[in-house]
Design a protein around this motif. Structure first.
Motif, PDB file in Angstrom:
ATOM      1  N   ASP A  91       7.188  -5.082 -13.132  1.00  9.71           N
ATOM      2  CA  ASP A  91       7.293  -6.484 -12.738  1.00  9.71           C
ATOM      3  C   ASP A  91       6.524  -6.779 -11.452  1.00  9.71           C
ATOM      4  OD1 ASP A  91       9.030  -7.003 -14.886  1.00  9.71           O
ATOM      5  OD2 ASP A  91      10.739  -6.245 -13.742  1.00  9.71           O
ATOM      6  N   GLY A  92       5.803  -5.773 -10.941  1.00  8.07           N
ATOM      7  CA  GLY A  92       5.034  -5.969  -9.715  1.00  8.07           C
ATOM      8  C   GLY A  92       3.640  -6.484 -10.007  1.00  8.07           C
ATOM      9  N   ASN A  93       2.733  -6.268  -9.059  1.00 11.65           N
ATOM     10  CA  ASN A  93       1.350  -6.704  -9.269  1.00 11.65           C
ATOM     11  C   ASN A  93       0.656  -5.773 -10.263  1.00 11.65           C
ATOM     12  OD1 ASN A  93       0.299  -4.387  -7.831  1.00 11.65           O
ATOM     13  ND2 ASN A  93       0.846  -5.429  -5.930  1.00 11.65           N
ATOM     14  N   ILE A  94      -0.590  -6.095 -10.583  1.00 14.09           N
ATOM     15  CA  ILE A  94      -1.286  -5.357 -11.648  1.00 14.09           C
ATOM     16  C   ILE A  94      -1.492  -3.884 -11.294  1.00 14.09           C
ATOM     17  CG2 ILE A  94      -2.431  -7.385 -12.598  1.00 14.09           C
ATOM     18  CD1 ILE A  94      -4.886  -6.728 -10.959  1.00 14.09           C
ATOM     19  N   PHE A  95      -1.619  -3.561 -10.002  1.00 12.19           N
ATOM     20  CA  PHE A  95      -1.822  -2.169  -9.603  1.00 12.19           C
ATOM     21  C   PHE A  95      -0.521  -1.373  -9.743  1.00 12.19           C
ATOM     22  CE2 PHE A  95      -4.596  -4.920  -7.024  1.00 12.19           C
ATOM     23  CZ  PHE A  95      -5.825  -4.507  -7.510  1.00 12.19           C
ATOM     24  N   GLU A  96       0.588  -1.976  -9.306  1.00 12.20           N
ATOM     25  CA  GLU A  96       1.884  -1.320  -9.469  1.00 12.20           C
ATOM     26  C   GLU A  96       2.215  -1.164 -10.955  1.00 12.20           C
ATOM     27  OE1 GLU A  96       4.531  -3.810  -7.330  1.00 12.20           O
ATOM     28  OE2 GLU A  96       4.075  -2.931  -5.368  1.00 12.20           O
ATOM     29  N   ARG A  97       1.866  -2.187 -11.724  1.00  8.72           N
ATOM     30  CA  ARG A  97       2.135  -2.135 -13.165  1.00  8.72           C
ATOM     31  C   ARG A  97       1.391  -0.981 -13.814  1.00  8.72           C
ATOM     32  NH1 ARG A  97       1.098  -7.561 -16.489  1.00  8.72           N
ATOM     33  NH2 ARG A  97       2.902  -8.173 -15.231  1.00  8.72           N
ATOM     34  N   HIS A  98       0.159  -0.770 -13.390  1.00  4.68           N
ATOM     35  CA  HIS A  98      -0.633   0.324 -13.975  1.00  4.68           C
ATOM     36  C   HIS A  98       0.016   1.681 -13.694  1.00  4.68           C
ATOM     37  CE1 HIS A  98      -4.356   1.896 -15.716  1.00  4.68           C
ATOM     38  NE2 HIS A  98      -4.338   2.829 -14.778  1.00  4.68           N
ATOM     39  N   ASP A 105       0.828  -1.204   0.000  1.00  7.87           N
ATOM     40  CA  ASP A 105       0.000   0.000   0.000  1.00  7.87           C
ATOM     41  C   ASP A 105       0.865   1.258   0.000  1.00  7.87           C
ATOM     42  OD1 ASP A 105      -2.276  -1.535   0.011  1.00  7.87           O
ATOM     43  OD2 ASP A 105      -2.515  -1.475   2.188  1.00  7.87           O
ATOM     44  N   THR A 106       1.957   1.231   0.742  1.00  5.56           N
ATOM     45  CA  THR A 106       2.855   2.388   0.784  1.00  5.56           C
ATOM     46  C   THR A 106       3.487   2.625  -0.577  1.00  5.56           C
ATOM     47  OG1 THR A 106       3.342   1.955   3.109  1.00  5.56           O
ATOM     48  CG2 THR A 106       4.858   3.393   1.925  1.00  5.56           C
ATOM     49  N   ARG A 107       3.938   1.545  -1.213  1.00  2.00           N
ATOM     50  CA  ARG A 107       4.537   1.689  -2.550  1.00  2.00           C
ATOM     51  C   ARG A 107       3.535   2.260  -3.542  1.00  2.00           C
ATOM     52  NH1 ARG A 107       6.352  -3.506  -1.470  1.00  2.00           N
ATOM     53  NH2 ARG A 107       5.002  -4.361  -3.098  1.00  2.00           N
ATOM     54  N   LEU A 108       2.311   1.795  -3.475  1.00  2.00           N
ATOM     55  CA  LEU A 108       1.287   2.307  -4.398  1.00  2.00           C
ATOM     56  C   LEU A 108       1.033   3.794  -4.161  1.00  2.00           C
ATOM     57  CD1 LEU A 108      -1.306  -0.624  -4.357  1.00  2.00           C
ATOM     58  CD2 LEU A 108       0.209   0.021  -6.226  1.00  2.00           C
ATOM     59  N   ASP A 109       0.965   4.184  -2.900  1.00  2.00           N
ATOM     60  CA  ASP A 109       0.730   5.595  -2.580  1.00  2.00           C
ATOM     61  C   ASP A 109       1.845   6.484  -3.117  1.00  2.00           C
ATOM     62  OD1 ASP A 109      -1.613   4.953  -1.302  1.00  2.00           O
ATOM     63  OD2 ASP A 109      -0.720   4.882   0.704  1.00  2.00           O
ATOM     64  N   TYR A 110       3.098   6.062  -2.914  1.00  2.00           N
ATOM     65  CA  TYR A 110       4.205   6.913  -3.343  1.00  2.00           C
ATOM     66  C   TYR A 110       4.430   6.850  -4.858  1.00  2.00           C
ATOM     67  CZ  TYR A 110       5.397   8.211   1.390  1.00  2.00           C
ATOM     68  OH  TYR A 110       5.362   8.764   2.650  1.00  2.00           O
ATOM     69  N   LEU A 111       4.101   5.736  -5.460  1.00  2.00           N
ATOM     70  CA  LEU A 111       4.127   5.696  -6.930  1.00  2.00           C
ATOM     71  C   LEU A 111       3.114   6.675  -7.510  1.00  2.00           C
ATOM     72  CD1 LEU A 111       4.485   1.893  -7.856  1.00  2.00           C
ATOM     73  CD2 LEU A 111       6.039   3.744  -8.511  1.00  2.00           C
ATOM     74  N   GLN A 112       1.921   6.721  -6.892  1.00  2.00           N
ATOM     75  CA  GLN A 112       0.901   7.662  -7.359  1.00  2.00           C
ATOM     76  C   GLN A 112       1.383   9.098  -7.197  1.00  2.00           C
ATOM     77  OE1 GLN A 112      -2.444   6.762  -8.654  1.00  2.00           O
ATOM     78  NE2 GLN A 112      -1.889   8.786  -9.400  1.00  2.00           N
ATOM     79  N   ILE A 113       2.106   9.390  -6.117  1.00  2.00           N
ATOM     80  CA  ILE A 113       2.653  10.735  -5.915  1.00  2.00           C
ATOM     81  C   ILE A 113       3.639  11.083  -7.028  1.00  2.00           C
ATOM     82  CG2 ILE A 113       4.136  12.121  -4.412  1.00  2.00           C
ATOM     83  CD1 ILE A 113       2.872  10.654  -2.028  1.00  2.00           C
ATOM     84  N   MET A 114       4.501  10.152  -7.374  1.00  2.00           N
ATOM     85  CA  MET A 114       5.484  10.401  -8.436  1.00  2.00           C
ATOM     86  C   MET A 114       4.814  10.580  -9.794  1.00  2.00           C
ATOM     87  SD  MET A 114       8.590  10.483  -7.181  1.00  2.00           S
ATOM     88  CE  MET A 114       7.800  11.502  -5.929  1.00  2.00           C
ATOM     89  N   GLY A 121       3.169   2.166 -12.941  1.00  2.00           N
ATOM     90  CA  GLY A 121       4.435   2.211 -13.655  1.00  2.00           C
ATOM     91  C   GLY A 121       4.251   2.606 -15.109  1.00  2.00           C
ATOM     92  N   LEU A 122       3.233   2.080 -15.752  1.00  2.00           N
ATOM     93  CA  LEU A 122       2.948   2.446 -17.149  1.00  2.00           C
ATOM     94  C   LEU A 122       2.557   3.915 -17.258  1.00  2.00           C
ATOM     95  CD1 LEU A 122       0.980  -0.750 -18.209  1.00  2.00           C
ATOM     96  CD2 LEU A 122       3.204  -0.033 -19.089  1.00  2.00           C
ATOM     97  N   GLN A 123       1.777   4.400 -16.298  1.00  2.00           N
ATOM     98  CA  GLN A 123       1.412   5.821 -16.321  1.00  2.00           C
ATOM     99  C   GLN A 123       2.651   6.699 -16.163  1.00  2.00           C
ATOM    100  OE1 GLN A 123      -1.590   5.937 -13.155  1.00  2.00           O
ATOM    101  NE2 GLN A 123      -3.148   6.376 -14.702  1.00  2.00           N
ATOM    102  N   GLY A 124       3.592   6.292 -15.295  1.00  2.00           N
ATOM    103  CA  GLY A 124       4.798   7.075 -15.104  1.00  2.00           C
ATOM    104  C   GLY A 124       5.695   7.071 -16.326  1.00  2.00           C
TER     105      GLY A 124
END
Length: 549
Positions: free
Chosen positions: A101-108, A75-84, A110-113
């Motif tokens: 290479d993470g789960n589908i939420f992290e992948r989404h 959850d923390t990684r997702l929050d800070y990825l969204q911030i970036m 990452g693709l946006q970034g």
């Protein structure tokens, strides 16, 4: 006198002015020095310090974000990825790549970034994500999936090097529009021979890809429109053994070949695949060739909704009264599905001839044929099929709306599946008074009255009664008065409504309440009869027996 006292006043004045000027210059120089010192020793250091603090804080914040991205929980990684992603911080590129290479939420995320931090070296990653058919994540806010994002990034960074990959998206793929968008940007005239080779291939998928690509790129690519071979390729594929190829071949010959290829489209109107029939009907709508009328009327007999709907649209667009006999034949055929019969009625009611601006409902033969549908059932028949009943009720509703002057059915629809151009609606609206006048002729009104008098279906009888009442038909009141004593309880509402409508006027907008509440009560019948006779006597000049107002 001394020499000093002998100096002239002019010279003294000059010296005074010079002294003042020097003092002014000295004051300005002193001010400049103070300002320079202020900038050098106060403002510049403040600015430099502020920038340094911002840089330091930003670096410190990124270090904190990096720490959480590196060691935080999911959850923390997702929050800070969204911030970036929101900050569009390119420094987080490595974390965006790692998120693929993470789960589908992290992948989404990452693709946006990588939308702003990616490059061509990541195209292989994007292809791998697209090929991962197990990834079914879709962002509920944007409705964009991970696979779609990967394709869009591949199109953004891949350039013209992935033509083969995007060509494979064209046939029967949920992302075929992205494939076409890529081809619009990167395809050139050198691709035409390749598409011809694919169109002549033994592989149905390649033929499908070629014909669909040629059709969708025709507007964007001049070299497709100017090639005579493209139309010939489409004409040859109209008889292909693959239904998808035949579908797009119909659209291709319609778009580039014109009316010359209508015979090919007529053959496809009898195709065994309903999707091909629908595409052929839509092509006929675009060409507006009257030769297609008979074939389109046959399609109306099909129960396939898209095909019959496309045929209705085509007949309305062609706007030829030559279709009317075939349409009535469909509407009368009891063995047909009721929706097919009602579809034929919809075309009849909305049919308009563009050249003369006439509406089909203005034609005497159409009026008589519609009424004949109501009278097509033996009134003494004990059983009436549901299909026949629904068709007759629909015709009665049409007649009722006509005689009330609110003929919405006669106005071409401006939205929905049976969409017609807005410009077609304006003349239809102006035709409403003409239609009402045509239906108010004595001979037509008498036929409607006979149908009403002979009708046994309570719903149809009610609609016809209201239609006659709206037209102020003179015989209606006499009939209702005679019918009232023997009317069943379900029929008394018809009598009340019809008499209220027929006696409606400006002074009495609700009409006269004749009081037919209990037809078995002789006193009420007698009172109602006196009211009716009084009303007839007062309105003898306004309502005569020939049905005219």
């Amino acid at each position: 006198m001394s020499e000093k006292s002998k100096e002239s006043p002019t010279k003294v004045s000059r010296e005074v002015k010079q002294t003042i000027r020097e003092r002014v210059e000295q004051a300005r120089a002193a001010h400049r020095k103070r300002t320079t010192r202020l900038w050098l020793f106060v403002l510049v250091p403040v600015v430099v310090l502020t920038v340094a603090v911002i840089i330091f804080w930003n670096s410190l914040a990124f270090i904190w974000v990096s720490f959480n991205l590196e060691y935080g929980d999911q959850d923390t990684r997702l929050d800070y990825l969204q911030i970036m992603v929101n900050r569009k911080d390119k420094r987080a590129r490595d974390y965006f790549i790692r998120a693929l290479d993470g789960n589908i939420f992290e992948r989404h995320l990452g693709l946006q970034g990588l939308d702003f931090a990616g490059d061509a070296s990541l195209c292989g990653k994007f292809i791998d994500i697209y090929n991962d058919t197990t990834d079914n994540y879709i962002n509920l806010d944007t409705r964009i999936s991970n696979r779609q994002l990967a394709l869009e990034l591949l199109m953004q960074y891949g350039g013209a090097d992935y033509m083969d990959f995007f060509l494979k998206l064209i046939p029967d793929n949920q992302f075929w529009q992205i494939g076409l968008e890529y081809l619009e940007k990167n395809a050139d005239v050198s691709m035409l021979p390749r598409l011809f080779d694919m169109a002549n291939s033994s592989d149905a998928v390649k033929r499908h890809t070629a014909v669909k690509t040629l059709f969708w790129l025709r507007d964007e690519k001049k070299w497709i429109r100017e090639s005579k071979e493209v139309v010939e390729v489409g004409a040859g594929l109209c008889a292909d053994n693959d239904s998808c190829v035949r579908m797009w071949a119909c659209r291709l010959v319609e778009a580039l070949g014109g009316r010359k290829y209508v015979p090919l489209l007529l053959e496809r109107l009898e195709d065994e695949d309903m999707a091909v029939v629908a595409f052929a009907a839509y092509a006929c709508e675009k060409l507006q060739d009257p030769r297609a009328i008979d074939g389109l009327v046959k399609v109306l007999r099909l129960t396939d909704v898209p095909a019959s709907r496309a045929a209705r649209d085509a007949l309305l667009k062609i706007g030829s009264f030559a279709a009317i006999p075939g349409l009535f034949a469909v509407a009368r055929e009891s063995n047909l599905d009721v929706e097919c019969r009602l579809g034929a009625l919809r075309v009849i009611v909305k049919l308009r001839e563009p050249e003369t601006d006439r509406i089909a409902l203005e034609l005497p033969n159409v009026q008589k044929d519609l009424i004949s549908i109501i009278r097509s059932v033996d009134p003494n028949s004990p059983v009436e099929s549901d299909s026949d009943m629904r068709v007759r009720i629909r015709v009665a509703e049409i007649i009722c709306s006509i005689l009330f002057g609110c003929i919405q059915e006669a106005i071409p629809e401006k939205a929905g599946y049976e969409e017609m151009a807005t410009r077609a609606a304006r003349p239809a609206e102006s035709a409403i008074p003409r239609i009402s006048k045509a239906w108010s002729k004595p001979e037509i009104m008498d036929v409607i009255f006979r149908a009403f008098a002979e009708e046994s279906n309570i719903k149809v009888k009610s609609l016809l009664a209201n239609a006659l009442a709206g037209a102020k038909h003179g015989k209606l009141v006499d009939y209702l008065l005679i019918w009232a004593p023997d009317a069943r309880s379900s029929e008394r509402g018809i009598i009340d409504d019809a008499l209220a409508i027929v006696t409606h006027d400006r002074d009495n907008p609700r009409g006269i309440d004749f009081g037919f509440k209990d037809a078995s009560n002789p006193d009420e019948i007698a009172e109602a009869a006196r009211k009716v006779e009084k009303w007839i006597a007062e309105n003898a000049g306004a309502n005569n027996s020939d049905g005219e107002k």
